[in-house]
Structure formats: structure tokens, C-alpha cells
Scaffold this active site. Structure first.
Site, short mmCIF file in Angstrom:
data_model
loop_
_atom_site.label_atom_id
_atom_site.label_comp_id
_atom_site.label_asym_id
_atom_site.label_seq_id
_atom_site.Cartn_x
_atom_site.Cartn_y
_atom_site.Cartn_z
N GLU A 358 -83.20 20.25 30.79
CA GLU A 358 -84.48 20.90 30.53
C GLU A 358 -84.43 22.35 30.99
OE1 GLU A 358 -88.60 18.82 30.46
OE2 GLU A 358 -88.44 19.73 32.45
N HIS A 389 -65.80 0.00 33.49
CA HIS A 389 -65.73 -1.08 32.52
C HIS A 389 -66.61 -0.81 31.31
CE1 HIS A 389 -63.40 -3.81 35.15
NE2 HIS A 389 -64.01 -3.14 36.12
N LYS A 515 -95.36 17.23 21.43
CA LYS A 515 -96.62 16.72 21.96
C LYS A 515 -97.77 17.02 21.00
CE LYS A 515 -95.41 17.47 26.85
NZ LYS A 515 -95.82 18.22 28.07
#
Length: 554
Positions: A358, A389, A515
Site C-alpha cells: 500500500e 511443503h 469504494k
């Protein structure tokens, strides 16, 4: 500097050209050769900062590389920009704000005057109020509406109001000493809040609503649902005993039903992703206490002082930031793996994703001109040995260059015996840490594999090319102070890279448009409203399909 002042293009400087030529000279050199040329580099390319021992010898660099990178930092005026930030100059130019997360951990007896105000006094005034409140909570003096002690705090926030507290809570779980646990709600998906409240008792639960403006959509939606859950059980009068706020908006906090005496403030010069050591850490102080929280802050300050005072040539966050830039802009790396060999740091990589991406995920420089090079390392990771793994195969034998940070501790807080009942599971864990950095660096050649009797047709599949760079960060134990040191180490790397790229690391305009689009689409999704503007065919079809599957007309 203001946002209107031009920033010199760092890629047009002699320092950048010198690094480009240097890359042409050493870019193909293998780490095996670097260590053969200088067997002592593992003892030379190290820095100790506070409790952190940092080994950067397994990087594809030489002493000359370090000096050329430092020259680049000076060409970008890094030292001047650092001093400006620490002094409260408005280095967040797009929002015309100071950037003073470092003030959050200054000792009480220091002074920092910004816009005529000693911000250190302000910071410690809030810390004192936080301490007094959490002392009452932890001692049982503060009770809920039914007279019972609070045993669970639920932090409702998102972004920097969530990622930091979640990470630190898990990392410092051993320091919880008052019978209080914490839960964290961030996602607007109702499954998040529902799951977190499913086994809680309203009478022993305290909600902390963390929102600077007290208007963040996700946070207020969750807080309102939590309020309804509480009042359905205990009535409206219970709100003032079960809700507190971390905010600066007294009016909205009061309207919600929270006593503003139980509102803990912070300042516009604290960005969300840099706020875990502010009042945003209230849930943490409730769990671990004011003394451990103070130790946490002291750890930040140790690295802050090093960042401020150490020469660039031996300045840990500066060098690590410069090395990250070396890989990003000269060797073509796109990401950095963060690999803590500590399950308590399971959320550290996710926290760093916001802190770094950000901050530096920008394509426009602070003066409004386009960047001319790659910016913003992509951070990701998992704890060891789980990652071994899952994705280490790509790290070892894949085609992508992924520098990695290994973080480990000499003294475990938890330890258990191994299968034989004699050995230490922590020793087993750390043997993997050391082995992985060794194999990533040096690999194994076809000749070595063939000499072991491996069938010729299998040899190419078992070759480990090596030359995969890593930083090793070791500390004695994961304490509050050490965690603060680790966070500050990365904070200042972000700043270093941002200055050289010429970007504003402290705004985040890229999150805003989505937004607004969501707000515009909500009535289209839930009702019969027409979109304010013609939707593209993909979004239109998706919305119609969603409406149909929700039982609404398409």
C-alpha cells in the site's frame, strides 16, 4: 518539499548508470563464486541492530555493490528526506501531512514540536489514558453491564486498524497475563462477525471500534451488527459498558452510544498501516498490559535511532531497502518472500503486505510525473516449515527470482522433545532454517548429484541451481521489544525505497475508487435502481446473475 516541486528522475543520474554498469559486470556471478572469492563474507556482510543479527551475505552483491547503492541513496537525498520526516515536515505531499509514526514511540522526556505543538506530550497523554483504562479492565475494576469481568475484547476495524493488532496479538500471545483474550473482526462478510461472536457471552465481551473517522463502511457495518447482538441480550443501556472507540470523531462516537470519555484518539499524521503502536493497539494493551506495550514501543525506538543515526553504509533498514531495490530494478525480481521460522509470526507476512504494497505500490511520483522504473515489491510468505511443503519447490528450482527473508529465534518460548524424547523440536525447526538458506544459496550441481550414483536421466531433475538470495534475521527470543524492532526494520525499508523511487509512500489513493464504485452499485444490486452510468457487459452480466440467484428480478 511540496507536491508541485519537480523530483529528479533517479534513473537519469550517474549513480543509476554506475549501478547498471556494475550489474553488467557481476549480474551473472554465482553466490558460490562470491563466497569462494571471499570466504569471510559471512562474517563481514552482517549488521547487529538492537537484538537483531542480520546476515545479508547470501545476496548477489559485493562491497562495491553496497557502496554504489549508498551512492544512489545519496543521489536521491535519502538522508535529507529521512531527517525531514523525523522532524515533522509534510513529506506526505499529496495530502499535505506530516508522517510521524516514529513519534509514537519517542520517550516521554523528549520533545518534538510540530506546528507549534509538542507531539510527544500528546502521544504520552493518550498512552496514559490507555494505560489507566486497561489497568481497570485487567484488574476487574471495569465490569460489564451485568457486573461480570470482561474476558474477551473484540477489535472491530479494517486495514491498518486490524492487520497490525491481529499480527501482534498472535506474536505476543505468551505475554497475555490477565485472563483476557482478543478477537478481531474486519471483513464485511457476515461470516466473519458471526463466527467471532458465536461462542461469546455478551456480559463478558468488550468491543473496541477502531475507525479514525468513525465512518468506515466495513467497520461501522460490523460495529452496528455487534451493537445489535449486544442490545438484543442486554438492552440499550449496556452499550456504554461494552463499547469503546479508537477515533477522532466525538460526535459520531457519541451518536453510536459510546461515552466519549472512553474514546482514544490519534492524529492525521499517523497512517493506518503505521498505527499499531498508537491507540489502535488498545486491544493489545488490554491483553498484555501497559508494561509489555511500553517494551513494544521501546523496540521500535531502538531501530528508529539506528535509522536516524547510523551511516548509510551500515544502516540496516537502508541497506535492506537498497538490496530490495537492487533485485527489483536491476535483476528483475518482482516479489519478496518473508519466511518466519516461528509460528507466532504466522500473520507477519500479511501485515507486511499492507505496509509495503500500500505504501510503494505507486506508478506516479510525488510530483505527479510517471515513474520510470519498477516500484513496489510484492510481499508474500508463510511460516517455516509449512512453506517448505508448499512453495519452496519454486524458490529452489523455478524460473523466477524470489529473494527471501528468513526470520528465526535462538530461544523458543515453547519447546517439546523430538520423537526420540531427547532432542528439541525447536532445534529441528532451526536446522531447517539454516539448511534452506544454505541450499538456496549454493544448490547442488549435476556433477555432485551424478557422483552419488543418481541415474543419468534423473540428474537434471535433481539439480539445485542455487544463487537464490536470502537475508537471515536472528534474535534471541520473540519479545515485545524484538517484535517492535522487526516492524520498524521494515517500516524504514519502505521509506528508503520510496524516496529513491520518488514516490509518496504515505498516501493510498488507489483504494478509493473501488469504494465509490461499490457505493454506486449497491442500490443496483439490492433494488431496482439503474446504474448511474452504463455498465460494461461483464459487470452488467455479473450483477444480473447475482440478482437472479438472490431471488431478485434481473
Amino acid at each position: 518539499m511540496t507536491s508541485m516541486q519537480a523530483i529528479p528522475d533517479i534513473t537519469a543520474t550517474p549513480a543509476w548508470d554506475a549501478l547498471r554498469r556494475h550489474h553488467d559486470e557481476i549480474g551473472a556471478t554465482h553466490l558460490r563464486q562470491f563466497f569462494a572469492d571471499n570466504p569471510n563474507r559471512g562474517r563481514e556482510l552482517v549488521i547487529t541492530v538492537g537484538d537483531l543479527y542480520i546476515d545479508y551475505s547470501k545476496h548477489r552483491i559485493t562491497h562495491d555493490t553496497v557502496q554504489l547503492l549508498v551512492d544512489l541513496a545519496r543521489a536521491a537525498n535519502l538522508e535529507q528526506r529521512r531527517d525531514q520526516m523525523l522532524a515533522g515536515v509534510h513529506v506526505n505531499t499529496s495530502e499535505n501531512r506530516s508522517v510521524l509514526h516514529t513519534a509514537l514511540r519517542l520517550p516521554r522526556d523528549t520533545e518534538l514540536i510540530v506546528d507549534g505543538q509538542n507531539v510527544v506530550q500528546d502521544v504520552h497523554a493518550v498512552l496514559d489514558v490507555m494505560g489507566d483504562f486497561t489497568d481497570r479492565l485487567r484488574s476487574g475494576e471495569w465490569t460489564g453491564a451485568t457486573g461480570k469481568r470482561i474476558n474477551t475484547v473484540v477489535n472491530i476495524g479494517i486495514g491498518g486498524s486490524d492487520l497490525g493488532p491481529v499480527m501482534v496479538y498472535q506474536a505476543l500471545r505468551h505475554y497475555a497475563d490477565a485472563g483476557i483474550s482478543a478477537r478481531f473482526v474486519s471483513n464485511i462478510d457476515p461470516a466473519d462477525l458471526t463466527a467471532k461472536l458465536s461462542d461469546l457471552e455478551p456480559g463478558t465481551t468488550l468491543f473496541i471500534v477502531a475507525s479514525k473517522t468513525f465512518s468506515t463502511l466495513e467497520t461501522l457495518t460490523n460495529a452496528t451488527a455487534a451493537r445489535r447482538w449486544l442490545t438484543d441480550a442486554l438492552g440499550e443501556a449496556a452499550v456504554s459498558k461494552h463499547f469503546v472507540a479508537v477515533s477522532t470523531n466525538k460526535r459520531l462516537v457519541k451518536d453510536f452510544g459510546i461515552n466519549t470519555a472512553n474514546m482514544f484518539g490519534f492524529w492525521e499524521w499517523v497512517g493506518g498501516r503505521y498505527s499499531v503502536d498508537s491507540a489502535i493497539g488498545l486491544s493489545l494493551m488490554a491483553v498484555v498490559g501497559r508494561e509489555s506495550f511500553a517494551d513494544f514501543l521501546s523496540g521500535f525506538h531502538i531501530v528508529d535511532q539506528h535509522f536516524q543515526n547510523a551511516p548509510l553504509e551500515s544502516n540496516a533498514p537502508v541497506l535492506l531497502g537498497l538490496i530490495g531495490l537492487w533485485y527489483s530494478d536491476f535483476l528483475g525480481a518482482q516479489s519478496r518472500a518473508v519466511l518466519p521460522y516461528s509460528n507466532d509470526l504466522a500473520r507477519f507476512a500479511a501485515y507486511l503486505q499492507q505496509l509495503t504494497m500500500e505504501s510503494n505500490g505507486k506508478s506516479t511520483r510525488a510530483d505527479g510525473t510517471p515513474v520510470t522504473t519498477n516500484t513496489g515489491e510484492i510481499y508474500w510468505g508463510e511460516t517455516g516449515t509449512n512453506g517448505q511443503h508448499a512453495f519452496y519447490q519454486l524458490l529452489h528450482q523455478g524460473t523466477r527470482l524470489v529473494p527471501a527473508d528468513f526470520i528465526g529465534f535462538s530461544q523458543p518460548i515453547d519447546d517439546l522433545p523430538t520423537v526420540d524424547g531427547i532432542g528439541s523440536m525447536h532445534d529441528l525447526l532451526m536446522s531447517n532454517f539454516f539448511a534452506q538458506t544454505q541450499v538456496l544459496a549454493f544448490g547442488k550441481t549435476a556433477e555432485e548429484i551424478a557422483a552419488e550414483g543418481t541415474p543419468a536421466e534423473v540428474v537434471p531433475h535433481k539439480v539445485m541451481p542455487g544463487n537464490r538470495p536470502t537475508t537471515s534475521i536472528l534474535a534471541n527470543r520473540l519479545t515485545p521489544s524484538v517484535l517492535g524492532q522487526l516492524i520498524a526494520l521494515y517500516e524504514h525499508q519502505v521509506f528508503t525505497e520510496g524516496v529513491i523511487w520518488g514516490i509518496d509512500s504515505f498516501d493510498q489513493w488507489g483504494v478509493e475508487l473501488g469504494k465509490k464504485q461499490a457505493e454506486a452499485l449497491l442500490p443496483v444490486i439490492t433494488g431496482n435502481a439503474s446504474p448511474a452510468q452504463q455498465l460494461d457487459s461483464s459487470t452488467d452480466t455479473l450483477v444480473r446473475r447475482y440478482r437472479t440467484e438472490r431471488g431478485r428480478t434481473s
